[in-house]
Design an enzyme around this catalytic site. Structure first.
Site, PDB file in Angstrom:
ATOM      1  N   LEU A 248      47.465  38.096  40.787  1.00  0.00           N
ATOM      2  CA  LEU A 248      48.835  38.007  41.311  1.00  0.00           C
ATOM      3  C   LEU A 248      49.714  37.092  40.462  1.00  0.00           C
ATOM      4  O   LEU A 248      50.925  37.043  40.644  1.00  0.00           O
ATOM      5  CB  LEU A 248      48.810  37.514  42.763  1.00  0.00           C
ATOM      6  CG  LEU A 248      48.212  38.503  43.777  1.00  0.00           C
ATOM      7  CD1 LEU A 248      48.164  37.885  45.168  1.00  0.00           C
ATOM      8  CD2 LEU A 248      49.000  39.805  43.803  1.00  0.00           C
ATOM      9  N   ARG A 249      49.099  36.349  39.537  1.00  0.00           N
ATOM     10  CA  ARG A 249      49.811  35.557  38.514  1.00  0.00           C
ATOM     11  C   ARG A 249      50.570  34.342  39.050  1.00  0.00           C
ATOM     12  O   ARG A 249      51.045  33.535  38.265  1.00  0.00           O
ATOM     13  CB  ARG A 249      50.786  36.426  37.702  1.00  0.00           C
ATOM     14  CG  ARG A 249      50.133  37.600  36.990  1.00  0.00           C
ATOM     15  CD  ARG A 249      49.188  37.149  35.899  1.00  0.00           C
ATOM     16  NE  ARG A 249      48.703  38.284  35.117  1.00  0.00           N
ATOM     17  CZ  ARG A 249      47.435  38.424  34.726  1.00  0.00           C
ATOM     18  NH1 ARG A 249      46.543  37.505  35.021  1.00  0.00           N
ATOM     19  NH2 ARG A 249      47.073  39.475  34.023  1.00  0.00           N
TER      20      ARG A 249
ATOM     21  N   HIS B 205      33.934  44.494  37.556  1.00  0.00           N
ATOM     22  CA  HIS B 205      34.275  45.572  36.612  1.00  0.00           C
ATOM     23  C   HIS B 205      33.137  46.048  35.698  1.00  0.00           C
ATOM     24  O   HIS B 205      33.199  45.893  34.485  1.00  0.00           O
ATOM     25  CB  HIS B 205      35.501  45.206  35.768  1.00  0.00           C
ATOM     26  CG  HIS B 205      35.593  43.781  35.290  1.00  0.00           C
ATOM     27  ND1 HIS B 205      34.590  43.171  34.593  1.00  0.00           N
ATOM     28  CD2 HIS B 205      36.588  42.870  35.414  1.00  0.00           C
ATOM     29  CE1 HIS B 205      34.971  41.934  34.312  1.00  0.00           C
ATOM     30  NE2 HIS B 205      36.163  41.725  34.804  1.00  0.00           N
TER      31      HIS B 205
ATOM     32  N   ASN C 186      40.101  44.392  29.401  1.00  0.00           N
ATOM     33  CA  ASN C 186      38.823  43.716  29.277  1.00  0.00           C
ATOM     34  C   ASN C 186      38.071  43.767  30.603  1.00  0.00           C
ATOM     35  O   ASN C 186      38.606  43.303  31.600  1.00  0.00           O
ATOM     36  CB  ASN C 186      39.053  42.252  28.876  1.00  0.00           C
ATOM     37  CG  ASN C 186      37.772  41.566  28.455  1.00  0.00           C
ATOM     38  OD1 ASN C 186      36.798  42.227  28.112  1.00  0.00           O
ATOM     39  ND2 ASN C 186      37.750  40.252  28.507  1.00  0.00           N
TER      40      ASN C 186
ATOM     41  N   ASP D 109      41.246  45.295  39.432  1.00  0.00           N
ATOM     42  CA  ASP D 109      41.545  44.423  38.287  1.00  0.00           C
ATOM     43  C   ASP D 109      43.008  44.583  37.857  1.00  0.00           C
ATOM     44  O   ASP D 109      43.330  44.590  36.663  1.00  0.00           O
ATOM     45  CB  ASP D 109      40.596  44.685  37.108  1.00  0.00           C
ATOM     46  CG  ASP D 109      40.585  43.511  36.125  1.00  0.00           C
ATOM     47  OD1 ASP D 109      41.284  42.503  36.368  1.00  0.00           O
ATOM     48  OD2 ASP D 109      39.885  43.620  35.102  1.00  0.00           O
TER      49      ASP D 109
END
Lengths: 432, 317
Positions: A59-60, A230, A276, A303
Site C-alpha cells: 500500500l506504500r 509468490h 520480482n 503482490d
C-alpha cells in the site's frame, strides 16, 4: 442500519438464491426472499463469492504516497472484490514497530473501503540482522499474525529459524520472500535461454528453490508455520508438494501474473513486465497452475506493487520491480484457472478468501456465505469481457501489465460488513 | 532496409551483405585527400553515449562527418544525464532538436530497443553497444575485416574466445556470422558461457587448443580481471594460461588465419603483446574499417527514409 438483498445470485457459482444482508450480517439466504425495505440489488447471473482476502499487498503508505496510499490502495482492492488486504511491511518507515502497524491498520479502518491487516517486518528495518519486536506488533490493536521482510529474503538461516520459533508464542507465521541474495545479485529477469540472448542478468529458479527447500526443513524442525510468498517455479512447487506430503505446516501463494504471463514478454524490454520474482517460463506457469489446482499452492495473492510511471518509463535495469494486481486478480484467475476448468468457483472462494484468511488469522473474513456470517460478499459477472486500460484504476499508479489485453469478468459489487464499497462496478461513497 | 539497427539479428543476409558492400565502396573515401562526401548534408546525427567509449564514439563521429552530417555529441558526463535526467526526457529533447539518427551507447541492455519502440523519438536508432546485449556495428566491422582477408565468409571457421557471458561483441558476432554462413565456435570457461547458449547458432568448447587448428579467424574478447572476484575464474594467471592467446597457441593456427580483438585489449591477460603486434593481427585494421562500416550503416539507414533530401543523397552516392 443498511439492508440489501442480492436477488438471484449464483452462490459460489452453483446455487441460485437471494441473499439478505442486514446490519453487517447475512440474515437470510433462500429462494424468493421477502426482503422488506432492503435495497434491491439485481444479481441475476452474477456469482456471489465471500469477500476476497489478499495476503500480499503493497500500500506504500507511509513513505511513498506518490505511488499509493492506504485510501487508493483499498479503493483498488474494493474494485477487485477484496474485503481484506495484508499490507506488506516494506514502507518508509518500515512496519517493524507496533506504532507503524497500528497507524496502517487505523488508516484502513478510517477509510472504510477494505480492512487492512498489517504484516510486520521480521527484522528491524528489513535489514536481516536483528529481529523486530514481533510480540509488540502481535499484541497491538493491529493483532499482527503474519511477519515478512518481503522485498528481501530472510536469508540468514539462524535468524529464520529463530523467527519461526518465536512466532509460535502467538500463532504467527513467517511469510518468506524466497530469494537467495548471492545467487541473484543484479538479477533482472528469469535466467534461461532468453536472458542469455537479451543480455540481462539472470534470476535463476534455484535461488528461489534453495530457500524454499531450506525453509520447509527449518519449519519442520522447529514445528512452526511457514508461508512461502509468490511461488514462481516448478521446482518450488515440487518441494512444497514433498513438504506437504510429510504433513509439515507449510503454506504457499502464487500471484495472478505468475499464473498467466511468461518471460517471453521481456523481449520487449518494456519494464512494465519487470517483477520480482520474475516472470518465468511457460513450463513454470503450467506447474504453478497445477500446484494451485491440486492444493500444493494454497492460495492466490496479488503482490500488488504500485510504482510511479517514471520508475517504469525508463531502461530495463533502472526500472522498479513490481506490477499492479488488485483490480485484475479475479479476472486473471478466471482466465488462467476457471476458464481452463482447473478450478471451480467454489475453489476460487477457497484460494482467494477462505484459505488466505485462515493463513493470515483474520477471523471475520473468509467465512462461508451462510446465515449468521459477516456480510463480506463480492458479486462477479464472469460473462463480461473488457479490454483492460491502464488508466481505469483507483490506484495512484498505472503499472499494470494487462493494458490492452482482453480480460474476462467484472466485479459488480463488493460488500464489506454489509456496506457496499462497490456498486454497479463503481466505487461507492463510504461514510467515514 | 531496416529502420533501426538494434541487433545483428535484425539483419537479413541481403541487408548484411549490402552494408558490407557499401562499406567497401566507402572505404576508398578514406584514402582520398579530401575524405568527405556530401551525402548526409543537412541531417543530424546524435552520438548519445551514457558509457565512456572514446573509440566507438570517435568512429561514429568520423563516419557521420565524412558523410557531411551535423554531429552532436551527447555524453553522460557534463550533460543533464549526469544530473539525473531520464532516458525518456533525453529522448524527447533530441526529438525536439530534430535528430535524424541517434547512435546510443548505454550500460543497460535494451536501452536502444526502448528508444526505438517507446515512441519518444522518430529518428533511426543505432545501437553502439548496450549492456551485455549487443554491439551490431562492431560485428559488422569484424565481418568486414574478415571478408577483406578471407573473401566470402560462407563456411569459414571463426573461434571467439573469452567472456561470452558479459560480451555484447560476442552476441552480435555470433548472430551476424551465422547469418553470413560462417561456423562459429565460442570458447570460454563454463562460468563465462550464458545459460541457454546451446540454443545459439554456434558450437561451444571449454578448451582453446582444439578450437585453433582449423580456425580461419580467432577473435579474443576482453576479460576483466575483476571477474575473478565473482569467482568466474580462480585467478587472472589461470585464465591467461587456459584461455589466453600466446605465440605457442598462435602457431597452431593455419597459415592464413587472422587474429582479431574488439579492443580495448588487456595485454598479458587474454592476448600477449607478441600476438597483438604480430603480422597475423588485424586489430588496428579493425579500427580503420570501423569508420567505413559505420558510414555505410548511417548512409543506408538515413537514406531509407522517404523525404526529398535522402533521395538526393542516394543519387549522389
Amino acid at each position: 442500519m443498511s439492508a440489501h438483498v442480492l436477488r438471484d445470485a449464483l452462490v459460489l457459482g452453483e446455487r441460485r438464491a437471494d441473499i439478505l444482508i442486514e446490519d453487517g450480517t447475512i440474515t437470510a439466504l433462500a429462494d424468493s426472499l421477502d426482503a422488506g425495505d432492503a435495497r434491491e440489488v439485481d444479481a441475476t447471473g452474477l456469482i456471489a463469492l465471500p469477500g476476497l482476502v489478499d495476503l500480499h499487498t503493497h500500500l506504500r503508505e507511509p513513505g511513498r504516497e506518490d505511488a499509493e496510499t492506504v485510501l487508493t490502495g483499498t479503493q483498488a482492492a474494493a474494485r477487485g472484490g477484496f474485503t481484506c488486504v495484508h499490507a506488506m511491511a516494506n514502507t518508509d518507515p518500515v512496519a517493524d514497530t507496533a506504532g507503524v502497524v497500528e497507524q496502517v491498520w487505523r488508516l484502513g479502518r478510517e477509510h472504510g473501503y477494505c480492512d487492512v491487516q498489517p504484516v510486520g517486518a521480521v527484522t528491524v528495518g528489513l535489514d536481516g540482522t536483528q529481529l523486530a519486536e514481533l510480540g509488540a506488533m502481535a499484541e497491538s490493536v493491529a493483532k499482527v499474525r503474519m511477519f515478512s521482510d518481503d522485498g528481501k529474503c530472510v536469508s540468514d538461516a539462524v535468524l529464520m529459524r529463530r523467527a519461526l520459533e518465536y512466532v509460535k508464542a502467538f500463532g504467527g507465521v513467517i511469510a518468506q520472500h524466497a530469494q537467495e541474495p548471492r545467487l541473484t545479485r543484479g538479477a533482472q529477469m528469469n535466467e534461461g535461454e532468453l536472458s542469455g540472448i537479451l543480455g540481462l542478468t539472470g534470476w535463476p529458479a534455484v535461488a528461489e528453490e534453495a530457500i524454499v527447500a531450506r525453509d520447509v526443513l527449518l519449519s519442520a524442525h522447529v514445528g512452526s508455520r511457514l508461508h512461502v510468498c509468490h511461488v514462481s517455479t516448478r521446482g518450488s512447487v515440487e518441494i512444497l508438494r514433498w513438504a506437504k506430503s510429510k504433513g509439515w505446516d507449510v503454506t504457499a501463494e502464487v500471484t495472478p501474473h505468475h499464473l498467466l504471463l511468461t518471460d517471453e514478454l521481456v523481449r520487449s524490454y518494456d519494464p512494465i513486465f519487470k517483477v520480482n520474482p520474475p516472470l518465468r517460463s511457460s513450463d513454470d506457469v503450467a506447474a504453478v497452475r497445477e500446484g494451485l489446482a491440486d492444493g500444493t499452492i494454497d492460495c492466490v495473492a496479488t503482490d500488488h506493487a504500485p510504482h510511479p510511471m517514471e520508475d517504469k518509463e525508463c531502461e530495463w535495469s533502472a526500472a522498479a520491480f513490481g506490477m499492479l494486481g488488485l483490480e485484475t486478480a479475479l479476472s486473471v484467475v478466471q482466465l488462467a484457472m476457471v476458464d481452463s476448468a482447473m478450478l471451480s468457483w467454489s475453489d476460487v472462494a477457497r484460494v482467494m478468501s477462505t484459505v488466505p484468511a485462515a493463513i493470515g488469522r483474520v477471523e471475520a473474513h473468509g467465512r462461508p456465505l451462510a446465515v449468521g456470517e459477516p456480510a463480506n460478499v463480492v458479486l462477479y459477472d464472469s460473462g463480461a469481457s473488457r479490454q483492460w486500460r491502464s488508466d481505469d484504476t483507483a490506484s495512484l499508479s498505472r503499472n499494470t501489465p494487462y493494458a490492452g489485453r482482453e480480460l474476462p469478468g467484472r466485479v459488480v459489487a463488493t460488500f464489506l460488513r454489509g456496506r457496499p464499497t462497490v456498486l454497479d462496478g463503481e466505487l461507492a461513497e463510504v461514510p467515514v | 532496409m531496416i529502420r533501426h539497427l538494434l541487433s545483428s539479428a535484425d539483419l537479413s543476409k541481403d541487408d548484411a551483405v549490402l552494408i558490407l558492400d557499401t562499406a567497401e565502396e566507402l572505404l576508398s573515401v578514406a584514402s582520398r585527400p579530401i575524405k568527405k562526401l556530401p551525402t548526409l548534408r543537412g541531417r543530424t546525427v546524435v552520438n548519445l553515449f551514457f558509457e565512456d567509449s572514446t573509440r566507438t564514439r570517435i568512429s561514429f563521429e568520423a563516419a557521420a562527418k565524412r558523410l557531411s552530417a551535423d554531429v552532436i555529441n551527447f555524453s553522460s558526463k557534463g550533460s543533464s544525464v549526469s544530473k539525473g535526467e531520464s532516458l525518456k526526457d533525453t529522448a524527447l529533447t533530441l526529438q525536439a532538436m530534430g535528430a535524424d539518427a541517434v547512435v546510443i551507447r548505454h550500460g543497460s541492455s535494451g536501452a536502444p530497443h526502448r528508444l526505438a519502440h517507446a515512441s519518444w523519438i522518430n529518428g533511426a536508432i543505432i545501437n553502439a553497444g548496450d549492456g551485455s546485449h549487443e554491439h551490431p556495428t562492431q560485428a559488422l566491422l569484424d565481418a568486414f575485416t574478415m571478408r577483406r582477408h578471407l573473401g566470402d565468409l560462407d563456411g569459414r571457421r571463426v573461434t571467439i574466445v573469452g567472456d561470452v557471458l558479459h560480451s555484447r561483441v560476442a552476441r552480435s558476432n555470433a548472430l551476424l556470422l551465422s547469418i553470413l554462413g560462417a561456423d562459429v565456435t565460442l570458447v570460454a570457461p563454463p562460468t563465462l558461457l550464458p545459460v541457454g547458449v546451446d540454443s545459439w547458432p554456434v558450437q561451444t568448447s571449454y578448451e582453446l587448443d582444439g578450437a585453433l587448428d582449423k580456425a580461419d579467424v580467432v577473435m579474443m574478447l576482453r576479460v576483466q580481471g575483476e571477474r575473478m572476484n565473482d569467482a568466474f575464474f580462480p585467478s587472472a594467471r589461470e585464465y591467461s594460461r587456459r584461455y589466453g592467446l600466446d605465440t605457442r597457441r598462435m602457431r597452431r593456427l593455419p597459415e592464413h588465419a587472422i587474429v582479431m580483438h574488439p579492443g580495448p585489449m588487456n595485454r598479458g591477460m587474454e592476448i600477449t603483446a607478441d600476438v597483438a603486434d604480430s603480422a597475423r593481427s588485424v586489430i588496428v585494421e579493425q579500427v580503420t574499417n570501423g569508420v567505413a562500416v559505420r558510414m555505410a550503416v548511417l548512409y543506408l539507414l538515413l537514406s531509407g527514409s522517404t523525404d526529398a533530401e535522402s533521395t538526393e543523397a542516394r543519387e549522389e552516392a
